[in-house]
Design a protein around this motif. Structure first.
Motif, short mmCIF file in Angstrom:
data_model
loop_
_atom_site.label_atom_id
_atom_site.label_comp_id
_atom_site.label_asym_id
_atom_site.label_seq_id
_atom_site.Cartn_x
_atom_site.Cartn_y
_atom_site.Cartn_z
N THR A 1 10.96 2.99 -8.70
CA THR A 1 10.04 2.05 -9.32
C THR A 1 8.86 2.85 -9.87
OG1 THR A 1 10.68 0.36 -7.73
CG2 THR A 1 8.63 0.00 -8.94
N ILE A 2 8.60 2.67 -11.16
CA ILE A 2 7.53 3.42 -11.82
C ILE A 2 6.41 2.44 -12.11
CG2 ILE A 2 6.96 4.87 -13.81
CD1 ILE A 2 10.14 5.32 -13.88
N PHE A 3 5.30 2.61 -11.41
CA PHE A 3 4.16 1.70 -11.54
C PHE A 3 3.26 2.09 -12.71
CE2 PHE A 3 5.44 1.52 -7.10
CZ PHE A 3 5.56 0.15 -6.91
N ASN A 4 2.95 3.37 -12.81
CA ASN A 4 2.08 3.87 -13.87
C ASN A 4 2.27 5.38 -13.98
OD1 ASN A 4 0.62 4.90 -11.67
ND2 ASN A 4 -0.89 3.26 -11.75
N GLU A 5 1.34 6.07 -14.66
CA GLU A 5 1.45 7.51 -14.84
C GLU A 5 1.31 8.28 -13.53
OE1 GLU A 5 -0.92 5.62 -16.29
OE2 GLU A 5 -0.52 5.66 -18.43
N PRO B 1 -0.36 3.79 -1.50
CA PRO B 1 -1.73 3.90 -2.00
C PRO B 1 -2.44 2.55 -2.04
CG PRO B 1 -0.12 4.58 -3.67
CD PRO B 1 0.63 4.10 -2.50
N SER B 2 -3.73 2.57 -1.79
CA SER B 2 -4.51 1.33 -1.82
C SER B 2 -4.70 0.82 -3.25
CB SER B 2 -5.88 1.55 -1.16
OG SER B 2 -6.57 2.57 -1.85
N ASP B 3 -4.62 1.72 -4.24
CA ASP B 3 -4.79 1.32 -5.64
C ASP B 3 -3.46 1.17 -6.38
OD1 ASP B 3 -4.34 4.06 -5.55
OD2 ASP B 3 -5.65 4.50 -7.25
N LEU B 4 -2.40 0.95 -5.64
CA LEU B 4 -1.08 0.75 -6.23
C LEU B 4 -1.09 -0.56 -7.02
CD1 LEU B 4 1.85 2.01 -6.16
CD2 LEU B 4 2.35 0.28 -4.44
N PRO B 5 -0.65 -0.53 -8.29
CA PRO B 5 -0.59 -1.78 -9.07
C PRO B 5 0.32 -2.81 -8.40
CG PRO B 5 -0.30 0.12 -10.49
CD PRO B 5 -0.24 0.63 -9.07
N ASP B 6 0.05 -4.07 -8.67
CA ASP B 6 0.84 -5.16 -8.11
C ASP B 6 2.24 -5.24 -8.71
OD1 ASP B 6 -1.23 -5.94 -6.46
OD2 ASP B 6 -2.05 -7.34 -7.93
N THR B 7 2.38 -4.75 -9.91
CA THR B 7 3.66 -4.84 -10.59
C THR B 7 4.03 -3.47 -11.18
OG1 THR B 7 4.95 -6.08 -12.22
CG2 THR B 7 2.66 -5.59 -12.79
N ASP C 1 9.75 5.65 -0.30
CA ASP C 1 8.99 6.89 -0.43
C ASP C 1 7.99 6.68 -1.57
OD1 ASP C 1 10.85 7.92 1.36
OD2 ASP C 1 11.78 9.27 -0.08
N TYR C 2 6.72 6.86 -1.30
CA TYR C 2 5.71 6.78 -2.35
C TYR C 2 5.39 8.18 -2.84
CZ TYR C 2 4.96 1.89 -1.25
OH TYR C 2 5.15 0.55 -1.06
N VAL C 3 5.29 8.32 -4.16
CA VAL C 3 5.09 9.63 -4.77
C VAL C 3 3.87 9.57 -5.69
CG1 VAL C 3 6.10 11.39 -6.27
CG2 VAL C 3 7.55 10.13 -4.67
#
Length: 156
Positions: free
Chosen positions: A113-117, A90-96, A132-134
């Motif tokens: 890896t859990i970036f956010n909700e 995703p283009s709006d994936l957090p940096d951390t 794999d991005y989910v």
């Protein structure tokens, strides 16, 4: 001169094809599917019980082991994922990230890896392809990994 070039060419071919790397990996760098690691994780879970499932809480640099009773939530989450949940990066994936979940087997280790909700990534510890991005937007709150980790780590 031609014989020397031929010998050098053959040596280079032999060394590059019989080195420490798998020949198929040298020539095929395309990921087989957008949920490649998740499919492999589901297969592994169906044949073997994980040794441990841990969550690393980045904010406090602390690691927690999920007790046996809590593991079912993590495994239920993995099992409800379907094809539409898997996306390109995703283009709006957090940096951390906020949390990481580690699922250890005798011979393999998977990480989530859990970036956010909304976003997570799933991969094998020694994987060769992109993760794999989910998108978890449509996952019920009680099975959303972000919510599970937040509850388990008492992150209020």
């Amino acid at each position: 001169m031609k014989n020397k070039l031929l010998i050098v060419f053959l040596i280079v071919c032999i060394v590059s094809c019989t080195g420490c790397t798998n020949v198929n990996k040298l020539f095929n760098k395309n990921k087989p599917s957008s949920n490649y690691y998740t499919e492999n994780l589901v297969k592994k879970l169906s044949s073997e019980k994980p040794k441990t499932i841990k969550v690393f809480y980045k904010e406090f640099f602390d690691e927690f082991t999920f007790p046996e009773t809590e593991r079912t939530d993590i495994l239920s989450f993995i099992n409800i994922l379907n094809e539409k949940n898997f996306i390109e990066k995703p283009s709006d994936l957090p940096d951390t990230y906020k949390y990481k979940v580690y699922i250890d087997f005798n011979d393999l280790k998977y990480a989530i890896t859990i970036f956010n909700e909304k976003y997570i990534s799933i991969y094998s510890w020694d994987g060769d392809y992109e993760v794999d991005y989910v998108d978890m937007s449509d996952i019920p709150l009680q099975l959303n990994l972000y919510s599970i980790c937040k509850f388990f780590t008492n992150d209020n």
